[in-house]
Design an enzyme around this catalytic site. Structure first.
Site, short mmCIF file in Angstrom:
data_model
loop_
_atom_site.label_atom_id
_atom_site.label_comp_id
_atom_site.label_asym_id
_atom_site.label_seq_id
_atom_site.Cartn_x
_atom_site.Cartn_y
_atom_site.Cartn_z
N HIS A 191 0.81 -1.23 0.00
CA HIS A 191 0.00 0.00 0.00
C HIS A 191 0.84 1.27 0.00
CE1 HIS A 191 0.03 0.76 4.46
NE2 HIS A 191 0.00 -0.54 4.58
N ASP B 281 5.68 0.76 7.40
CA ASP B 281 4.27 0.46 7.07
C ASP B 281 3.72 1.50 6.10
OD1 ASP B 281 1.68 -0.36 6.98
OD2 ASP B 281 1.21 0.17 9.05
N GLU C 39 -5.35 1.84 2.32
CA GLU C 39 -5.28 0.63 3.15
C GLU C 39 -5.57 0.97 4.59
OE1 GLU C 39 -3.54 -2.62 5.65
OE2 GLU C 39 -3.16 -0.48 5.71
N GLU C 40 -4.97 2.07 5.03
CA GLU C 40 -5.08 2.43 6.45
C GLU C 40 -6.49 2.89 6.84
OE1 GLU C 40 -2.87 1.52 8.30
OE2 GLU C 40 -0.87 1.76 7.43
N ASP D 110 2.95 -6.36 3.12
CA ASP D 110 2.69 -5.21 3.99
C ASP D 110 3.54 -5.33 5.25
OD1 ASP D 110 1.61 -3.05 5.27
OD2 ASP D 110 -0.41 -3.88 5.47
N HIS E 96 2.48 2.72 13.37
CA HIS E 96 1.49 3.80 13.30
C HIS E 96 1.86 5.03 14.13
CE1 HIS E 96 -1.98 1.28 11.43
NE2 HIS E 96 -0.90 1.35 10.69
ZN LIG Z 1 0.18 -1.62 6.37
#
Ligand SMILES: [Zn+2]
Ligand SMILES: *[C@@H]1O[C@H](CO)[C@@H](O)[C@H](O)[C@H]1NC(C)=O
Ligand SMILES: *[C@@H]1O[C@H](CO)[C@@H](O)[C@H](O)[C@H]1NC(C)=O
Ligand SMILES: *[C@@H]1O[C@H](CO)[C@@H](O)[C@H](O)[C@H]1NC(C)=O
Length: 520
Positions: free
Chosen positions: A287, A299, A331-332, A360, A455
């Site tokens: 992504h 990520d 995606e998130e 991912d 994140h």
């Molecule tokens: Zn991811």
């Protein structure tokens, strides 16, 4: 080709569809620029040596991967002016520049790929402020992602009532829910469904309390017409209130959420080799977006840049089967891009994809080599287990240990599984906690997250394990090389019958996550 979005098409949970999306047309798979040079490109590239797993894996160099990570981090910094920190969240300049970067590299490869983009609508939400008081108690809470605000973005004062059962049916809300703040237990169905039912009954706010210890933070997912402002609170905070209500006590409360839910357009990038049998494609994706909180270098910079590097290296070879790369957006926000793509494949196009591989997070600093445990036993599309077994052999060949992780809804393979396409993938771990046994297998630190910056703002250039990245990039290259060379021994695609599809849909209803979002 332009395909008008059809709001009555199959709508899985979490896909963003409301009547608001039915008016504009979204270009489907728009080719970028003329491809007059197609026959010239075919002539040149078909003279190259035929690809195989080992030759492609041998092209991977850590320094090339790091160079791309560096470029991506600088791209994330373009968002600083607007966000105050680097990010590649959808809607940001950093995300737009990520997509442009991928397209620019792919378009510079002598016509090796047909590069196209797919624009789709995505919902993004912001929560500015929230407040919840029940009785005279300020209640610790999390406003659910994608929640609408309270009426007029103002505080609402109301009586507090409890829903019957778990709020999954409209009949779980009585007359008393009208104009009230309704307490609902977590479980059995998604938060979005509970909020919708509460809204239909006329509630002014919904408060979902956990069915296990601890606080509760989730998303309402797909905005629905009757969603009301919705909070998540802990079971510990809810139980005393419920007891008082049961005893017939009247309780007042006030609720306030100032939030915004916006629909934006964003895009997937798809690149397909001009060489190779277009009826038999190996497809893989990562992504292109990050969360708002940080630059997303691991990520999914690690996955998306691996794909880009493998796509560049593949041009040294010719392929027998078509190879299709995808860089998903959204995606998130709940696997939006990949789901949109898989859902809008025609039946004919669907059958041309022999398998989909999800990449991912490939370089977590406290990594484990994790293989999605896709199996026939779990009803995953035929071929998924064969792909899982390929990864086992792949890691063995690279001389490293591996573990299995559940194949249960947390990344971009979901749409493909739902569409009956065999899928799988590998990852190095997110917010899971490493066990002492895994430390023996992989090194690293027990009791800590696989990706300690998952994140967060610190998912930057320091948040990559070079060795793990190299191993995984070689595995990705092997997977592309192997299936680009041949599908021998790999199950043929056949349209699935309705029974198999229905069974899979039913079992997917148990998944608590869609992407990183807790949905029920
Ligand atoms: Zn991811
Ligand atoms: C390139 O891909 C797009 C989207 O799939 C397709 O419409 C177009 O026909 C392709 N062009 C060539 C030359 O293959
Ligand atoms: C993988 O899935 C199969 C089938 O559901 C199950 O029997 C097996 O225990 C799983 N393996 C691991 C390590 O989770
Ligand atoms: C694999 O794991 C075992 C422990 O289960 C360990 O002894 C071995 O050293 C590990 N191998 C590698 C290559 O890390």
């Amino acid at each position: 080709m332009y395909v008008k979005f059809n709001p009555t098409a199959l709508i899985p949970l979490g896909l963003l569809v409301t009547s608001a999306f039915s008016s504009p047309t979204f270009p489907q798979q728009q080719p970028l620029g003329p491809n007059d040079d197609l026959s010239a490109a075919l002539r040149i590239h078909s003279k190259k040596p035929s690809v195989d797993a080992e030759s492609l894996a041998a092209t991977i160099e850590t320094k090339n991967l790091l160079k791309r990570a560096y470029a991506l981090y600088n791209i994330a910094k373009i968002s600083e002016l607007e966000f105050g920190h680097p990010t590649r969240v959808i809607g940001s300049k950093g995300h737009v520049a990520t997509v442009e970067y991928v397209k620019r590299i792919l378009s510079s490869l002598g016509g090796y790929y047909n590069v196209s983009e797919q624009v789709f609508p995505a919902v993004s939400g912001y929560i500015y402020e929230s407040h919840l008081v029940i009785g005279h108690q300020v209640v610790d809470h999390r406003a659910m992602s994608l929640t609408p605000p309270t009426k007029n973005k103002d505080t609402v004062f109301a009586g507090v009532v409890a829903a019957k059962n778990d709020g999954c049916l409209e009949s779980d809300f009585g007359e008393d829910a009208k104009g009230a703040i309704v307490l609902i237990e977590r479980g059995s169905c998604p938060f979005g469904q509970k909020s919708e039912n509460a809204g239909k009954a006329g509630a002014v706010a919904a408060v979902v309390y956990n069915n296990e210890p601890g606080s509760l933070s989730g998303t309402l997912g797909t905005p629905l017409e009757h969603h009301v402002a919705t909070f998540g609170i802990s079971r510990e905070d809810a139980l005393p209130i419920l007891e008082k209500l049961k005893a017939g006590e009247e309780i007042d409360g006030s609720a306030y959420i100032n939030s915004e839910v916006n629909v934006i357009k964003t895009k997937n990038v798809i690149a397909q080799t001009v060489l190779g049998d277009p009826d038999n494609c190996v497809m893989l994706g990562g992504h292109s977006d990050s969360v708002e909180e940080g630059p997303g270098v691991n990520d999914d910079g690690s996955g998306s840049m691996t794909l880009l590097e493998v796509a560049v290296q593949l041009t040294k070879f010719s392929v027998n089967n078509c190879v299709r790369f995808a860089w998903w957006s959204g995606e998130e926000e709940g696997l939006l891009g990949s789901t949109w793509y898989a859902l809008h494949l025609t039946a004919e196009e669907n059958q041309k994809i022999r398998l989909f591989m999800d990449y991912d997070m490939l370089a977590s600093v406290n990594f484990a080599y994790q293989i999605y445990n896709a199996t026939d036993a779990e009803g995953d599309p035929k071929g998924s287990e064969e792909l899982r077994n390929f990864y086992i052999e792949g890691y063995k060949g690279l001389g490293v240990n591996y573990t299995f992780i559940p194949f249960d809804g947390r990344s971009d393979y979901v749409g493909f599984i739902e569409a009956g396409i065999p899928a799988g993938g590998v990852a190095t771990g997110a917010e899971g906690i490493k066990t002492p046994e895994e430390v023996e297998m992989f090194g690293g630190k027990a009791g800590e997250w696989y990706d300690p910056c998952y994140h967060q703002l610190c998912d930057d250039l320091t948040n990559l394990d070079e060795k793990a990245w190299n191993v995984n990039a070689r595995l990705v290259a092997k997977s592309v090389g192997k299936y680009a060379e041949s599908f021998e021994g790999f199950p043929e695609r056949t349209p699935e019958d309705a029974e198999v599809k229905a069974a899979r849909k039913e079992s997917a209803k148990k998944w608590k996550y869609r992407g990183n979002k807790l949905i029920m």
